[in-house]
Each structure stands twice: as structure tokens, then as C-alpha cells.
Design a protein around this motif. Structure first.
Motif, PDB file in Angstrom:
ATOM      1  N   VAL A   9       1.079  -1.111   0.109  1.00 32.18           N
ATOM      2  CA  VAL A   9       0.082  -0.278  -0.067  1.00 32.18           C
ATOM      3  C   VAL A   9       0.678   1.371   0.118  1.00 32.18           C
ATOM      4  CG1 VAL A   9      -0.958  -0.247   2.853  1.00 32.18           C
ATOM      5  CG2 VAL A   9      -1.855   1.019   1.188  1.00 32.18           C
ATOM      6  N   SER A  10       1.011   2.290  -1.061  1.00 30.41           N
ATOM      7  CA  SER A  10       1.923   3.293  -1.045  1.00 30.41           C
ATOM      8  C   SER A  10       0.983   4.395  -1.543  1.00 30.41           C
ATOM      9  CB  SER A  10       2.454   2.772  -1.843  1.00 30.41           C
ATOM     10  OG  SER A  10       2.032   3.016  -3.499  1.00 30.41           O
ATOM     11  N   HIS A  11       2.019   5.585  -1.243  1.00 32.90           N
ATOM     12  CA  HIS A  11       1.412   7.076  -1.845  1.00 32.90           C
ATOM     13  C   HIS A  11       2.275   7.081  -3.454  1.00 32.90           C
ATOM     14  CE1 HIS A  11      -0.707  10.338  -1.997  1.00 32.90           C
ATOM     15  NE2 HIS A  11       0.226  10.550  -1.704  1.00 32.90           N
ATOM     16  N   LEU A  12       3.092   5.920  -4.103  1.00 33.67           N
ATOM     17  CA  LEU A  12       3.713   6.319  -4.662  1.00 33.67           C
ATOM     18  C   LEU A  12       2.259   6.005  -6.058  1.00 33.67           C
ATOM     19  CD1 LEU A  12       6.301   3.388  -4.631  1.00 33.67           C
ATOM     20  CD2 LEU A  12       6.238   5.595  -3.676  1.00 33.67           C
ATOM     21  N   GLY A  13       3.121   7.064  -6.452  1.00 35.28           N
ATOM     22  CA  GLY A  13       2.560   7.292  -8.076  1.00 35.28           C
ATOM     23  C   GLY A  13       2.610   6.844  -9.262  1.00 35.28           C
ATOM     24  N   SER A  14       1.675   6.857 -10.226  1.00 36.41           N
ATOM     25  CA  SER A  14       1.226   6.825 -11.750  1.00 36.41           C
ATOM     26  C   SER A  14       0.697   6.780 -12.242  1.00 36.41           C
ATOM     27  CB  SER A  14       0.779   4.863 -10.928  1.00 36.41           C
ATOM     28  OG  SER A  14      -0.211   4.911 -10.986  1.00 36.41           O
ATOM     29  N   TYR A  15       0.446   6.276 -13.688  1.00 38.78           N
ATOM     30  CA  TYR A  15      -0.366   6.765 -15.036  1.00 38.78           C
ATOM     31  C   TYR A  15      -0.782   6.077 -15.212  1.00 38.78           C
ATOM     32  CZ  TYR A  15       1.046  11.899 -13.098  1.00 38.78           C
ATOM     33  OH  TYR A  15       1.658  12.700 -12.581  1.00 38.78           O
ATOM     34  N   GLN A  16      -1.895   6.321 -16.610  1.00 41.32           N
ATOM     35  CA  GLN A  16      -1.732   4.612 -17.575  1.00 41.32           C
ATOM     36  C   GLN A  16      -1.777   5.300 -18.837  1.00 41.32           C
ATOM     37  OE1 GLN A  16      -4.897   1.716 -16.162  1.00 41.32           O
ATOM     38  NE2 GLN A  16      -4.066   0.955 -16.663  1.00 41.32           N
ATOM     39  N   ASP A  17      -1.878   4.894 -20.362  1.00 38.82           N
ATOM     40  CA  ASP A  17      -1.824   5.674 -21.473  1.00 38.82           C
ATOM     41  C   ASP A  17      -3.565   4.810 -20.973  1.00 38.82           C
ATOM     42  OD1 ASP A  17      -0.843   6.653 -24.189  1.00 38.82           O
ATOM     43  OD2 ASP A  17      -1.640   4.691 -24.459  1.00 38.82           O
ATOM     44  N   LYS A  18      -4.104   5.733 -22.314  1.00 43.85           N
ATOM     45  CA  LYS A  18      -5.651   5.674 -22.273  1.00 43.85           C
ATOM     46  C   LYS A  18      -5.724   4.411 -23.221  1.00 43.85           C
ATOM     47  CE  LYS A  18      -7.355   9.506 -20.740  1.00 43.85           C
ATOM     48  NZ  LYS A  18      -8.680  11.033 -20.904  1.00 43.85           N
ATOM     49  N   GLU A  19      -4.800   4.488 -24.235  1.00 45.86           N
ATOM     50  CA  GLU A  19      -4.692   3.385 -25.411  1.00 45.86           C
ATOM     51  C   GLU A  19      -3.795   2.257 -25.153  1.00 45.86           C
ATOM     52  OE1 GLU A  19      -3.428   5.159 -28.868  1.00 45.86           O
ATOM     53  OE2 GLU A  19      -5.397   7.535 -29.487  1.00 45.86           O
ATOM     54  N   SER A  20      -2.822   2.845 -24.919  1.00 46.98           N
ATOM     55  CA  SER A  20      -2.283   0.919 -24.414  1.00 46.98           C
ATOM     56  C   SER A  20      -2.455   0.410 -23.031  1.00 46.98           C
ATOM     57  CB  SER A  20      -0.936   0.906 -24.900  1.00 46.98           C
ATOM     58  OG  SER A  20      -0.057   2.394 -23.811  1.00 46.98           O
ATOM     59  N   ARG A  21      -2.595   1.448 -22.545  1.00 50.26           N
ATOM     60  CA  ARG A  21      -3.367   0.318 -21.207  1.00 50.26           C
ATOM     61  C   ARG A  21      -1.825   0.544 -20.138  1.00 50.26           C
ATOM     62  NH1 ARG A  21      -7.205   2.376 -19.412  1.00 50.26           N
ATOM     63  NH2 ARG A  21      -7.631   1.062 -17.521  1.00 50.26           N
ATOM     64  N   LEU A  22      -0.804   0.839 -20.821  1.00 54.45           N
ATOM     65  CA  LEU A  22       0.599   0.880 -20.057  1.00 54.45           C
ATOM     66  C   LEU A  22       0.563   1.856 -18.662  1.00 54.45           C
ATOM     67  CD1 LEU A  22       3.241   0.647 -22.970  1.00 54.45           C
ATOM     68  CD2 LEU A  22       2.017  -1.515 -21.741  1.00 54.45           C
ATOM     69  N   ILE A  23       1.104   1.436 -17.900  1.00 54.72           N
ATOM     70  CA  ILE A  23       1.205   1.886 -16.636  1.00 54.72           C
ATOM     71  C   ILE A  23       2.303   2.193 -16.359  1.00 54.72           C
ATOM     72  CG2 ILE A  23       0.687   1.897 -14.039  1.00 54.72           C
ATOM     73  CD1 ILE A  23      -1.307  -0.748 -14.323  1.00 54.72           C
TER      74      ILE A  23
ATOM     75  N   SER B  41       7.839 -10.120  -7.604  1.00 52.32           N
ATOM     76  CA  SER B  41       6.802 -10.977  -6.383  1.00 52.32           C
ATOM     77  C   SER B  41       5.805 -10.232  -5.591  1.00 52.32           C
ATOM     78  CB  SER B  41       8.344 -12.161  -5.856  1.00 52.32           C
ATOM     79  OG  SER B  41       8.947 -11.317  -5.202  1.00 52.32           O
ATOM     80  N   LEU B  42       5.919  -9.093  -5.978  1.00 49.53           N
ATOM     81  CA  LEU B  42       4.855  -8.553  -4.717  1.00 49.53           C
ATOM     82  C   LEU B  42       3.484  -9.831  -5.593  1.00 49.53           C
ATOM     83  CD1 LEU B  42       6.081  -5.309  -4.821  1.00 49.53           C
ATOM     84  CD2 LEU B  42       6.200  -6.461  -3.176  1.00 49.53           C
ATOM     85  N   ASN B  43       2.674  -8.811  -5.008  1.00 52.11           N
ATOM     86  CA  ASN B  43       1.015 -10.169  -5.310  1.00 52.11           C
ATOM     87  C   ASN B  43      -0.339  -8.559  -5.319  1.00 52.11           C
ATOM     88  OD1 ASN B  43       2.190 -12.341  -2.680  1.00 52.11           O
ATOM     89  ND2 ASN B  43       1.524 -12.835  -4.782  1.00 52.11           N
ATOM     90  N   ALA B  44       0.377  -7.232  -5.387  1.00 51.90           N
ATOM     91  CA  ALA B  44      -0.556  -6.009  -5.430  1.00 51.90           C
ATOM     92  C   ALA B  44       0.267  -4.794  -4.859  1.00 51.90           C
ATOM     93  CB  ALA B  44      -1.830  -6.885  -4.430  1.00 51.90           C
ATOM     94  N   ILE B  45      -0.347  -4.399  -5.943  1.00 48.76           N
ATOM     95  CA  ILE B  45       0.282  -2.707  -5.249  1.00 48.76           C
ATOM     96  C   ILE B  45      -1.266  -1.673  -5.368  1.00 48.76           C
ATOM     97  CG2 ILE B  45       1.627  -0.458  -5.953  1.00 48.76           C
ATOM     98  CD1 ILE B  45       3.562  -2.696  -7.129  1.00 48.76           C
ATOM     99  N   VAL B  46      -1.102  -0.687  -4.024  1.00 47.87           N
ATOM    100  CA  VAL B  46      -1.918   0.591  -3.979  1.00 47.87           C
ATOM    101  C   VAL B  46      -1.277   1.932  -4.437  1.00 47.87           C
ATOM    102  CG1 VAL B  46      -3.558   1.291  -2.704  1.00 47.87           C
ATOM    103  CG2 VAL B  46      -3.717  -0.680  -2.948  1.00 47.87           C
ATOM    104  N   SER B  47      -1.699   2.381  -5.103  1.00 51.21           N
ATOM    105  CA  SER B  47      -1.055   3.281  -5.795  1.00 51.21           C
ATOM    106  C   SER B  47      -1.582   4.511  -5.220  1.00 51.21           C
ATOM    107  CB  SER B  47      -0.919   3.556  -7.288  1.00 51.21           C
ATOM    108  OG  SER B  47       0.308   4.589  -8.255  1.00 51.21           O
ATOM    109  N   GLY B  48      -1.046   5.468  -5.581  1.00 50.32           N
ATOM    110  CA  GLY B  48      -1.471   6.802  -4.816  1.00 50.32           C
ATOM    111  C   GLY B  48      -1.168   8.653  -5.753  1.00 50.32           C
ATOM    112  N   HIS B  49      -1.534   9.722  -5.060  1.00 44.34           N
ATOM    113  CA  HIS B  49      -0.223  10.933  -4.972  1.00 44.34           C
ATOM    114  C   HIS B  49      -1.037  11.407  -6.696  1.00 44.34           C
ATOM    115  CE1 HIS B  49       2.728  13.257  -4.593  1.00 44.34           C
ATOM    116  NE2 HIS B  49       3.532  12.913  -5.833  1.00 44.34           N
ATOM    117  N   THR B  50      -1.024  11.431  -7.471  1.00 48.47           N
ATOM    118  CA  THR B  50      -0.804  11.806  -8.415  1.00 48.47           C
ATOM    119  C   THR B  50      -3.000  11.542  -9.059  1.00 48.47           C
ATOM    120  OG1 THR B  50      -0.210   8.898  -9.848  1.00 48.47           O
ATOM    121  CG2 THR B  50       1.472  10.605  -9.846  1.00 48.47           C
ATOM    122  N   HIS B  51      -3.009  11.485  -8.118  1.00 49.19           N
ATOM    123  CA  HIS B  51      -5.063  11.377  -8.984  1.00 49.19           C
ATOM    124  C   HIS B  51      -5.611  11.244  -9.598  1.00 49.19           C
ATOM    125  CE1 HIS B  51      -5.207  15.708  -6.134  1.00 49.19           C
ATOM    126  NE2 HIS B  51      -4.473  14.275  -4.959  1.00 49.19           N
ATOM    127  N   GLN B  52      -5.258  10.068 -10.144  1.00 53.52           N
ATOM    128  CA  GLN B  52      -5.116   9.046 -11.558  1.00 53.52           C
ATOM    129  C   GLN B  52      -6.854   7.893 -10.667  1.00 53.52           C
ATOM    130  OE1 GLN B  52      -3.955  10.529 -15.135  1.00 53.52           O
ATOM    131  NE2 GLN B  52      -3.678  12.037 -13.308  1.00 53.52           N
TER     132      GLN B  52
END
Length: 524
Positions: free
Chosen positions: A214-228, A241-252
Motif C-alpha cells: 500500500v503506497s503513495h507512489l504515483g502512477s499514470y496509465q496510457d488510455k490506448e495501450s493501457r500501459l502503466i 514477486s509482489l502480489n498487488a500494489i495500491v498507488s496514489g499521489h497522482t490523482h489518477q
């Protein structure tokens, strides 16, 4: 004969289906296949009151409780941070009602957002003591010794349906320069990838079947390719090997995978909820399926949770006497948008007020220090807490013209930290030029060109004066002095004195409009 073949085929299909059903039923009966869900919110920013697209805490609480009820023994409820600062109700009470709401909904853990530090460590520790859940920040370390910060836990071990889940918390490294150095100057925000890697062996030794961040690490996602992309994606790529990540900070709104690691970010203000569904096989000790999604909330379709509605009502009653005090009036909207790469009317006007209060030649403010606009009409005290939720104070410093130019070159059209707001200067710049080369011309209010060798008295806030947002130039000036007067108080007194803010006939304070060539002439 043909009929017999069809009958045998049908019987085979039934047998296959029965075998599959029996195996699935046996697995479910024996508890081999476990369905888990990670529910998350991030960047709530104290949005306790329902307002427009914001559902408010009471309706958000009802949605979260209903979602958990679908899988009560297999749900984790996590926060990606930046929960408190942002609204009058939360700011005046230093986040207390937000924690009350989170306790009522029974959050399992929360990451430190950069804004959790806005009111200083003492206030933060009060919120930590109030919470029934841990605050996690494995990469928040003491600067002098690299030991863990005393107020932050690295991780939390949880158990759901017999599965042991380690939840690591990570703050954004940007906290180091996006937060007032007075609050975070004693800490370092280490590389998230390296900290997660270092913790994995320890967590596995403690019997963790799954590791979630669970993090406040930012992320963005391309609308067409869906790449994060961005920090959360780098974490997933660096620690696959992580099983899941909760992102934040960038309001996306983010949902998808980097490799096999699902990532979510649920917009902001409680307008959406993230969910990562995991199917875990106890025999193989593997995640056999994972799905990430984000659900947008429609306030009109939700019913308020009574317990949280009472918490919000109590907070409203406590702040109402302060919030509703009328200070004056503005005949036009004092506009400001943090994401706009432009000087705003509110940014110019408030900077000019600070310049006059400090008897300075020039004033600078960071664009992110002003959070929203003031609508046309009556100005209430609540508006001032909304536009300036931070308790920043007025600083003065003597800078040479060369140092003033360095501030302008760094802050003008800086998309990373937001547009520099200023007064006392007329600036022309070309946004198409590279950073550090965009300034075309600078003059003072009397029309004189900025003299690089001359000294100028400059007003700013303590955040920038101490190097916040990377403005190290102020620390290199002379006679750096803190007035200890909150900026908010200076604006309050100015509005009271003016009674009515009217820009007619004032050619120094005008709205800025972009020219087609990309060159923007700025006013004082």
C-alpha cells in the motif's frame, strides 16, 4: 449407431462437467482455493462533505461496508495516503474526523502520503495514536542514521481465510521536497524498490503467503495501450514477486498489471474505490488469478452510513462558527488551478498582498501552496482555509537579480511542481524553450530591466524559503528571516481592509492568456 454416439458424447460431457464441478467443490470445501479482495481509497484530502461529484465520507463509508460484506473474511481495506489535508472541516480539526471515519469503517492499514506531514510530526503522531489501524512507511528513515522513523511501521501482518498477508507501506520519495522541510527535514525517503526488496526475505521468513504494497507512489496509465508508468510501475517491475500494489499521489484512475503485478489507484476525493481480486491456491501457494478494477461512485445512487454521517455532522458543527465568518467580497472569481501552467489571478493578487505586507520588491509563491479558487461573491473564512490549508508563514530574503532569475527559470512552466506564482515583476517567457532557458525578458514594476547584480528584497513562504519544491536558491540569499506570521492571516486582514476586491482600473493585476506562439507576457 449415430444416435448411440451422440448419447455417449453427451454422457462424456456430463462426466467431464461433473468431474470439474466435483474438483472445484472439493477445492472450495477443503479451502484450497481462497478468494481475497483488496479494497482501497487514496487522496481523500479531507472530503468529508458531499459536494458535487464528491460522495462525502458517509456515503463512501456505506459503499465500503457493503463491499466488505460480500467477502467479510477475505477483504483488506487499505488507504494510499493523503487522507486529511484539503477541506475546512478536516484542516481546522487537523484530520481528526477523517480518522474517526476510517476507524468506523475499520481500515486495515494506511500509507503515509506527503500531505500527512503538513501539520508537523506532533500533529501526525496524534492522528497515529487516534487510529485503530497502523500507518506504514518502510522507506521513511532518519536522515542521520538511516534507522526507521519512530512513528512509522515497515509492514503489517494480516490473516484472511487462513492466508498470511504482509502489507508493506511505502511513501513517495517526492515527500522530501514537496513537504515543508520543517516537518520532514530530519527524514529521508529511501528508494521504494530497494526497501521492498530488502523486506521480502524477512516477510517470507515470518510466513507471509502474499506480499501486498500500500503506497503513495504515483502512477499514470496510457488510455490506448493501457500501459502503466511512473513510480508504482517501477516498483512492480523491480519487485515482480509482489502480489498487488495500491498507488496514489497522482490523482489518477489506474487499473491493470505490470507483468503479473496488479496495480490500482482510485482517483481522489473518495470519488472512486479500487479493488484487486486475488484467487490464492493454498496447495501450490500461488496466486492463480488476479483482477484489478476501479469503481467510480455516483453520490446520487448511494445512501449515507448513519454512524459516519454523525461524525461529519459533529465536525461541521465544530467548525461552522469559524467557517461562516464573512471577511469581504470579490466582484470576480479569483481563479487558481494548480495543474495549469500559467500565472493565476489569485496567485498574482495574493503574492502582491504578501509583497506589500513585507515591504518587498518581489514576491514568490509555489503554485501548489494555493489549492483552489475563490468564487465571486462573499469571501468567508472557510474560503481562506480552502485556498491555503497549510500554516505557512511569511519569509523575507535578499536576493541578487541573478538569483531572482534562477528562481524564475526553475519555477516558470515547471510541470513537475506547478507553475511559479509571483508579483512585482513583468516576465516574458517562451514555454517551447528548454527548462532553464525559457525567460525572454524581466522588468520590475517601474519598467526597469532586472539587474542581475543588484539586490532585491523578496517575500516568500517558509516552504520555499527552506528549499521546498526544490527552490534551493532562497537558502543562498542573505538576511533570510521568518516573520512567523501565517500567510492566511495576512490575506484575511487585507480582505477585511478592502471590503470589496475590485480589479477595475488596476492594470498591474490581469488574467494571463497564452499567445499562439507559446510566449506568455506576465503581469505584476
Amino acid at each position: 449407431m449415430q444416435k448411440l454416439k451422440k448419447t455417449l458424447l453427451a454422457l462424456c460431457l456430463v462426466a467431464v462437467c461433473l468431474t470439474f464441478w466435483t474438483a472445484a467443490a472439493t477445492a472450495e470445501e477443503n479451502g484450497d482455493q481462497v478468494e481475497l479482495q483488496i479494497v482501497s481509497v487514496n487522496d481523500f484530502h479531507g472530503a468529508l462533505i458531499e459536494n458535487g461529484k464528491n460522495p462525502g465520507a458517509a456515503k463512501l463509508a456505506a459503499y465500503l461496508k457493503a463491499l466488505r460484506a460480500k467477502n467479510p473474511d477475505g477483504t483488506l481495506l487499505l488507504s494510499g495516503g493523503d487522507m486529511f489535508q484539503g477541506s475546512v472541516e478536516s484542516n481546522l480539526l487537523y484530520g481528526k474526523p477523517v480518522v474517526e471515519f476510517m476507524n468506523e469503517v475499520a481500515f486495515d492499514a494506511m500509507a503515509f502520503g506527503n500531505h500527512e506531514f503538513d501539520w508537523g510530526i506532533e500533529r501526525l503522531e496524534q492522528r497515529i495514536a487516534q487510529a485503530n489501524f497502523p500507518y506504514l512507511g518502510a522507506n521513511i528513515l532518519l536522515k542521520d542514521s538511516a534507522k526507521a522513523a519512530p512513528f512509522a511501521k515497515d509492514y503489517q501482518m494480516l490473516e484472511r481465510k487462513g492466508v498470511h498477508i504482509a502489507v508493506i507501506g511505502l511513501a513517495t520519495p517526492q515527500t522530501a521536497y514537496m513537504t515543508n522541510p520543517k516537518a520532514v527535514g530530519a527524514y529521508q525517503f529511501a528508494d521504494p524498490v530497494e526497501r521492498a526488496k530488502a523486506l521480502l526475505p524477512q516477510l517470507k521468513a515470518k510466513g507471509a503467503d502474499l506480499v501486498v504494497v500500500v503506497s503513495h507512489l504515483g502512477s499514470y496509465q496510457d488510455k490506448e495501450s493501457r500501459l502503466i508508468s511512473d513510480d508504482a510501475a517501477r516498483l512492480a517491475a523491480g519487485v515482480p514477486s509482489l502480489n498487488a500494489i495500491v498507488s496514489g499521489h497522482t490523482h489518477q484512475t489506474i487499473f491493470g498489471k505490470v507483468g503479473e503485478v496488479p496495480i490500482v489507484q482510485a482517483y481522489y476525493f473518495g470519488r472512486a474505490v479500487g479493488e484487486i481480486d486475488l484467487t490464492y491456491d493454498k496447495k501450490s501457494r500461488q496466486v492463480t488469478a488476479s483482477v484489478a478494477k476501479v469503481s467510480a461512485l455516483n453520490p446520487a445512487e448511494l445512501t449515507a452510513d448513519p454512524a459516519v454521517a454523525a461524525i461529519v455532522a459533529k465536525a461541521e458543527a465544530e467548525v461552522a462558527p469559524i467557517k461562516q465568518v464573512v471577511l469581504g467580497e470579490t466582484l470576480r472569481e479569483l481563479h487558481h488551478e494548480r495543474s495549469e501552467q500559467n500565472v493565476s489571478l489569485l496567485g498574482q493578487w495574493s503574492s502582491d498582498v504578501l509583497r506589500e505586507a513585507a515591504k518587498a520588491d518581489i514576491a514568490f509563491q509555489n503554485g501548489g501552496g494555493i489549492r483552489t479558487s475563490i468564487p465571486a461573491g462573499l469571501i468567508k473564512m472557510g474560503n481562506l482555509y480552502e485556498i491555503m490549508p497549510f500554516d505557512n508563514t511569511l519569509f523575507t530574503v535578499d536576493l541578487t537579480g541573478e538569483q531572482v532569475m534562477q528562481v524564475l527559470q526553475y519555477g516558470i512552466h515547471n510541470s513537475k511542481i506547478g507553475m511559479l506564482q509571483y508579483a512585482g515583476l513583468k516576465v516574458q517567457y517562451d514555454a517551447s524553450l528548454p527548462p532553464g532557458e525559457r525567460i525572454v525578458a524581466v522588468t520590475t514594476l517601474d519598467g526597469q530591466a532586472l539587474d542581475k547584480k543588484r539586490g532585491y528584497r523578496v517575500a516568500t513562504n517558509d516552504f520555499m524559503a527552506l528549499g521546498g519544491d526544490g527552490y534551493s536558491m532562497f537558502k543562498e540569499g542573505k538576511n533570510l528571516k521568518d516573520s512567523n506570521i501565517p500567510l492566511r492571516d495576512i490575506l484575511v486582514e487585507k480582505i477585511k481592509a478592502l471590503k470589496v476586491i475590485d480589479f477595475s482600473g488596476d492594470d498591474r493585476l490581469i488574467e494571463i492568456r497564452s499567445e499562439a506562439v507559446g510566449r506568455l507576457p506576465a503581469a505584476a
